[in-house]
Design an enzyme around this catalytic site. Structure first.
Site, PDB file in Angstrom:
ATOM      1  N   SER A 254       0.915  -0.913   0.331  1.00  0.00           N
ATOM      2  CA  SER A 254      -0.411   0.108  -0.246  1.00  0.00           C
ATOM      3  C   SER A 254       1.219   1.234   0.013  1.00  0.00           C
ATOM      4  O   SER A 254       2.146   1.473   0.468  1.00  0.00           O
ATOM      5  CB  SER A 254      -0.797  -0.359   1.606  1.00  0.00           C
ATOM      6  OG  SER A 254      -0.501   0.645   2.425  1.00  0.00           O
ATOM      7  N   ASP A 255       0.326   2.289  -0.544  1.00  0.00           N
ATOM      8  CA  ASP A 255       1.017   3.532  -0.407  1.00  0.00           C
ATOM      9  C   ASP A 255       0.962   3.481   1.567  1.00  0.00           C
ATOM     10  O   ASP A 255      -0.133   2.876   1.801  1.00  0.00           O
ATOM     11  CB  ASP A 255       0.341   4.855  -1.351  1.00  0.00           C
ATOM     12  CG  ASP A 255       0.969   5.684  -1.166  1.00  0.00           C
ATOM     13  OD1 ASP A 255       2.054   6.236  -0.421  1.00  0.00           O
ATOM     14  OD2 ASP A 255       0.401   6.531  -2.123  1.00  0.00           O
ATOM     15  N   TRP A 256       1.858   5.037   1.665  1.00  0.00           N
ATOM     16  CA  TRP A 256       1.885   4.993   3.369  1.00  0.00           C
ATOM     17  C   TRP A 256       0.008   5.944   3.217  1.00  0.00           C
ATOM     18  O   TRP A 256      -0.651   6.346   3.224  1.00  0.00           O
ATOM     19  CB  TRP A 256       2.688   6.319   3.883  1.00  0.00           C
ATOM     20  CG  TRP A 256       3.312   4.919   4.226  1.00  0.00           C
ATOM     21  CD1 TRP A 256       4.438   5.212   5.853  1.00  0.00           C
ATOM     22  CD2 TRP A 256       4.416   4.251   3.777  1.00  0.00           C
ATOM     23  NE1 TRP A 256       5.342   4.773   5.458  1.00  0.00           N
ATOM     24  CE2 TRP A 256       5.585   4.147   4.282  1.00  0.00           C
ATOM     25  CE3 TRP A 256       4.446   4.263   2.442  1.00  0.00           C
ATOM     26  CZ2 TRP A 256       6.816   3.102   3.238  1.00  0.00           C
ATOM     27  CZ3 TRP A 256       5.211   3.009   1.739  1.00  0.00           C
ATOM     28  CH2 TRP A 256       6.375   2.483   2.347  1.00  0.00           C
TER      29      TRP A 256
END
Length: 719
Positions: A254-256
Site C-alpha cells: 500500500s501507499d502510506w
C-alpha cells in the site's frame, strides 16, 4: 489441511518456474512452515514508518524501505516523520521524473538506476519506492514533477531501463501508484472511472512494462478509488490484472495510510500494509485484525501464506536472506555526481533561440545580470515524499560566480520574492502569490540595464510542484510575468530559464524575450548543468515529455470539465485522447508540442525507408534513415517514430509514439539509424471483445523530431 495447502501451493509454483525458482519456492515454503501465524502477520505490516518486523529465529531481518525515485531519502525517526539529524545520510540527488523523461535517453535511466541502487545498498535499504509513473493527465497535478510523461510508451522505455539497472544492485524497485493516481486533489477518496480501453491503452502500459519486461519486484497501490473501490481493495486490479494477467510474483504494497479494511484488502491481493495512521501497530488492518480474521475462519491462512511467500520471494531475489552475497554499495562517489550532472544537462530543453543569442560567448561578455529567486533557491529538499537531503546543491548563481566571477561582472537581483510556504495554504488551498513587488522589479531592471545580457531564473518551486495538493492555475506566480516584461524592456538581450516540473502558461513570456529555456529542477548539479548549457560548454538535447498548452482550457481534462471531478468522483471524459493525442487529433495548436526541443546545431534527416510496404501480423516494421549534423557544433537529436491508422472502426489518435532514439553527432557527422516497431504494437484495445486488435488496412509511419514536426510520412499496409 494446513500442510496440504502449503504442498499444493509449492507444487503450483514449481510447475511454472525454472529449476532455480523451484529451489527458491521450496526454501520459501520451508520458512513459512516454521513460522507461527503471528510471525507471518508481523511481516505483512509496518512496525515503524519504513520497516517491517523481523523473524529472528529464522534469520529473516527487518525489511528496510525508503522513498527515493531520484535519491535515497534521509533517515527519519522510526515512529514519527522528523529527521534523525544524522550527518552521514546526505545523498546524490538526481533531477526528478519529468526531467529524466526530458532527456529521452534510456542509457541515462540505466545510470540513474545503478547509482540509486548502489546508494540504497550502502544505506542498507532493501526497497526503493519508485519510479512514479502515473500519466500526466492535467497540467495542475502536484506530483507531475515526480512522474515522467503524458505518453505511456516513453514512460515504459525509461522505467524498464531504470528498474532493471536498480535491481542488479540487490535492491527492489517499487513502481507506483497503481493505478490512476493522476491528481492530488481529493487523492485519498476520489473515485476514478474510465473506459477499459483508456485503462489498457494509456494508464496500464507503464505498469505492465515494469512488471513483464523489467521484472519489477514491488508495486505500490494508489490512494484513490477505482470504479467504486479503493485500489488496495480492488480485486480486479490486484488479482485479475496484477497476478493473473501480468503474472506479478512480487510484493503488492500500500501507499502510506492507503489501507481501509482487513478482509477486502487481503482477498484483493494486497501483501503489505504501510503507514496506517494508528498509534498502535498491532491495530493496523494487517496486524491483530488479520490474525483474528484467520482464527475466526473469515480469511484462509493460505492467503496469509501467499503474502508472506511474495515478500520472501523478493527478499531472496535481492539476497536479503543471504547478506554475505549482497552488493555492498557505494555513496556520493564522483561517478554518482557525474551521472547526476549528465542527467541534468541532457534534460535541458531549448524552447526559443531568436537570432541564435544562445549559446552565450562568455569570453566576449563584460557583465551579466542574474535575476530571480530561482537563481539562488535550492529545490532538492522539497516536494514531501520525494524530498532529498542532498550532499550539496549548486544553484545557478553559484555556478555562474564560480565559473565566471573572475572574468566578468555579475550583477544579481532577486527580482521576485517567494511569498509563501506550503504550510501557509488556507483551507481553500489559496496562495497569496500574485503580488507584484515593484521595488524588486526596479532593482532587477537597473541591474539588467547595466549588463551585457540578463538571465532570469523564473518558474515554480515546491510550494507548487508538490505531493498532497494540485496547483490552482498554470500562471507564473510572484508577479514574474511583469518582472520579465520590464527587464526585457531594459535589456533586449534577456534570456528566461524556467525552473519547474509541470506545464506553465508561457505565451506572454515567449513573446517578450529572444531566448527561452526549460531547466527543470536539476538536482544537486542543477546550476552547473544549466549554466554549462547556456555558455555552450554543453549543448541542449532535451525534448518536452509533455505538451505545454497555451492555456489551461486547451488541456483535455479541463476543456471537458473532467477535472477535478464532482461529488468526489471523476470520469475521464477525454478517454484515450490524453496529452498530445488530444491536441493532435483535434487539430489544436499548443504553445509547445510533445517531443519539442531545439538545438545549437542543425540536423538533416533523409532517405527514410521502411523494410517492407505490406506487413503481416507477426512482422516487425523497420524504419531506416540517414541523419547528419549539418551545423558547426556537436549535438544530439531525438528522432521519434509515430504511427497512425488511416481508417479504423473506432476513434484512434492521429499519431502515437512507438519508437525513438537519441542520436549524438559531431559537427558534420552522419549516421544510419533504425527504428523498430512490431506490427502487433499497432493494436488498439477492443472494448467489445476485451482484447487487443490490429485491424488490417493502411497505416502511416511518421518520422519526426516532435509530434508536429514531421520529417517523413510513409504509408504501409497491414494484412
Amino acid at each position: 489441511m494446513k500442510l496440504r495447502l502449503i504442498a499444493l501451493f509449492s507444487v503450483f509454483f514449481q510447475s511454472s518456474f525454472s529449476q532455480t525458482d523451484a529451489v527458491t519456492e521450496k526454501r520459501i515454503q520451508e520458512l513459512i512452515h516454521k513460522m507461527t501465524l503471528e510471525e507471518k502477520v508481523g511481516m505483512l505490516h509496518g512496525n515503524s514508518k519504513f520497516y517491517t518486523a523481523e523473524v529472528k529465529h529464522l534469520g529473516i531481518p527487518e525489511w528496510a524501505l525508503s522513498d527515493g525515485p531520484h535519491g535515497v531519502r534521509a533517515e527519519i525517526n522510526r515512529h514519527d516523520w522528523k529527521y534523525t539529524g544524522q550527518t552521514n545520510d546526505s545523498s546524490t540527488c538526481f533531477p526528478p521524473g519529468t526531467a529524466m523523461a526530458a532527456s529521452w535517453n534510456v542509457e541515462l535511466a540505466k545510470q540513474r538506476g545503478i547509482v540509486l541502487g548502489e546508494e540504497a545498498r550502502f544505506r542498507k535499504k532493501d526497497v526503493l519506492l519508485g519510479p512514479g509513473i502515473n500519466i500526466i493527465r492535467s497540467p495542475l497535478c502536484g506530483r507531475n514533477f515526480e512522474y515522467l510523461s503524458e505518453d505511456p510508451f516513453l514512460i515504459s522505455q525509461l522505467s524498464i531501463n531504470y528498474i532493471k539497472a536498480l535491481q542488479t544492485k540487490d535492491v527492489a524497485a517499487c513502481v507506483k501508484h497503481f493505478v490512476a493516481n493522476n491528481q492530488e486533489e481529493n487523492r485519498f477518496v476520489i473515485d476514478v472511472n474510465m473506459s477499459e480501453r483508456a485503462l489498457r491503452e494509456i494508464y496500464l502500459p507503464g505498469f505492465k512494462s515494469s512488471i513483464v519486461d523489467a521484472g519489477v519486484l514491488g508495486v505500490m497501490g494508489a490512494y484513490n478509488k477505482f470504479r467504486g473501490e479503493y485500489c488496495t481493495e480492488n480485486k480486479y486490479l490486484g488479482r485479475t490484472i496484477l497476478r493473473k494477467e501480468f503474472n506479478f510474483k512480487g510484493v503488492y504494497m500500500s501507499d502510506w495510510d492507503a489501507v481501509h479494511s482487513t478482509e477486502k484488502a487481503a482477498i484483493a491481493g494486497l501483501d503489505l500494509e504501510m503507514g496506517t495512521e494508528k498509534e498502535n501497530y498491532n491495530d493496523w488492518y494487517f496486524a491483530d485484525p488479520l490474525i483474528k480474521a484467520v482464527k475466526e475462519g473469515r480469511i484462509n491462512e493460505s492467503i496469509v501464506n501467499e503474502k508472506v511467500a511474495n515478500i520472501l520471494r523478493v527478499m531472496i531475489k535481492t539476497k536479503v536472506l543471504d547478506p554475505k552475497k549482497r552488493e555492498i554499495g557505494s555513496f556520493n562517489t564522483k561517478e554518482h555526481q557525474q551521472a547526476a550532472y549528465r542527467s541534468a544537462v541532457e534534460a535541458v530543453v531549448l524552447l526559443k533561440n531568436e537570432k541564435q543569442i544562445l549559446p552565450l560567448n562568455m569570453s566576449a561578455l563584460k557583465s551579466i545580470a542574474i535575476i530571480g529567486d530561482n537563481a539562488t533557491r535550492k529545490h532538492c529538499s522539497g516536494g514531501f515524499s520525494s524530498e532529498i537531503k542532498a550532499l550539496y546543491e549548486v544553484t545557478p548563481l553559484q555556478a555562474v560566480t564560480e565559473k565566471y566571477g573572475k572574468s566578468l561582472q555579475i550583477n544579481f537581483a532577486q527580482g521576485y520574492e517567494k511569498q509563501s510556504h506550503v504550510v501557509e495554504r488556507s483551507s481553500q488551498g489559496q496562495l497569496n502569490t500574485d503580488k507584484v513587488d515593484w521595488k524588486l522589479i526596479e532593482e532587477a531592471v537597473a541591474q539588467a540595464k547595466k549588463s551585457d545580457v540578463a538571465i532570469i531564473f523564473a518558474g515554480l518551486n515546491h510550494d507548487f510542484d508538490s505531493e498532497s495538493f494540485d496547483r490552482l492555475h498554470m500562471r507564473l506566480p510572484y508577479g514574474q510575468e511583469t518582472l520579465i516584461e520590464e527587464v526585457a524592456k531594459g535589456n533586449p538581450k534577456t534570456i528566461v530559464v524556467i525552473i519547474a516540473g509541470s506545464p506553465l502558461e508561457l505565451a506572454n513570456v515567449e513573446s517578450h524575450v529572444p531566448a527561452l529555456v526549460w531547466g527543470w529542477y536539476g538536482g544537486m548539479e542543477a546550476g552547473n548543468a544549466v549554466v554549462d548549457v547556456l555558455s555552450g560548454k554543453e549543448f541542449p538535447s532535451g525534448k518536452l515529455p509533455f505538451t505545454i498548452p497555451v492555456n489551461l482550457m486547451q488541456s483535455p481534462a479541463h476543456a471537458l470539465g473532467a477535472y477535478p471531478g464532482h461529488d468526489l468522483k471523476v470520469n475521464y471524459e477525454e478517454d484515450i485522447l490524453v496529452g498530445y493525442r488530444w491536441f493532435d487529433t483535434k487539430g489544436i495548436e499548443p504553445q509547445y508540442s510533445f517531443g519539442y526541443g531545439l538545438s545549437y546545431t542543425s540536423f538533416e534527416i533523409n532517405n527514410v525507408t521502411s523494410n517492407k510496404k505490406v506487413y503481416d501480423i507477426n512482422d516487425e516494421i523497420i524504419v531506416k534513415f540517414n541523419i547528419k549534423n549539418t551545423g558547426k557544433t556537436n549535438g544530439a537529436e531525438v528522432v521519434q517514430l509515430y504511427t497512425g491508422q488511416t481508417a479504423s472502426s473506432v476513434l484512434r489518435p492521429k499519431k502515437e509514439l512507438k519508437a525513438f532514439d537519441k542520436i549524438f553527432l559531431k559537427a558534420g557527422e552522419q549516421k544510419t539509424v533504425d527504428l523498430k516497431v512490431k506490427v502487433k504494437d499497432l493494436a488498439f484495445y477492443d472494448d467489445k471483445t476485451s482484447s487487443w486488435k490490429v485491424e488490417p488496412g493502411e497505416f502511416v509511419l511518421y518520422t519526426a523530431t516532435s509530434v508536429i514536426n514531421i520529417i517523413s510520412s510513409l504509408k504501409i499496409t497491414v494484412r
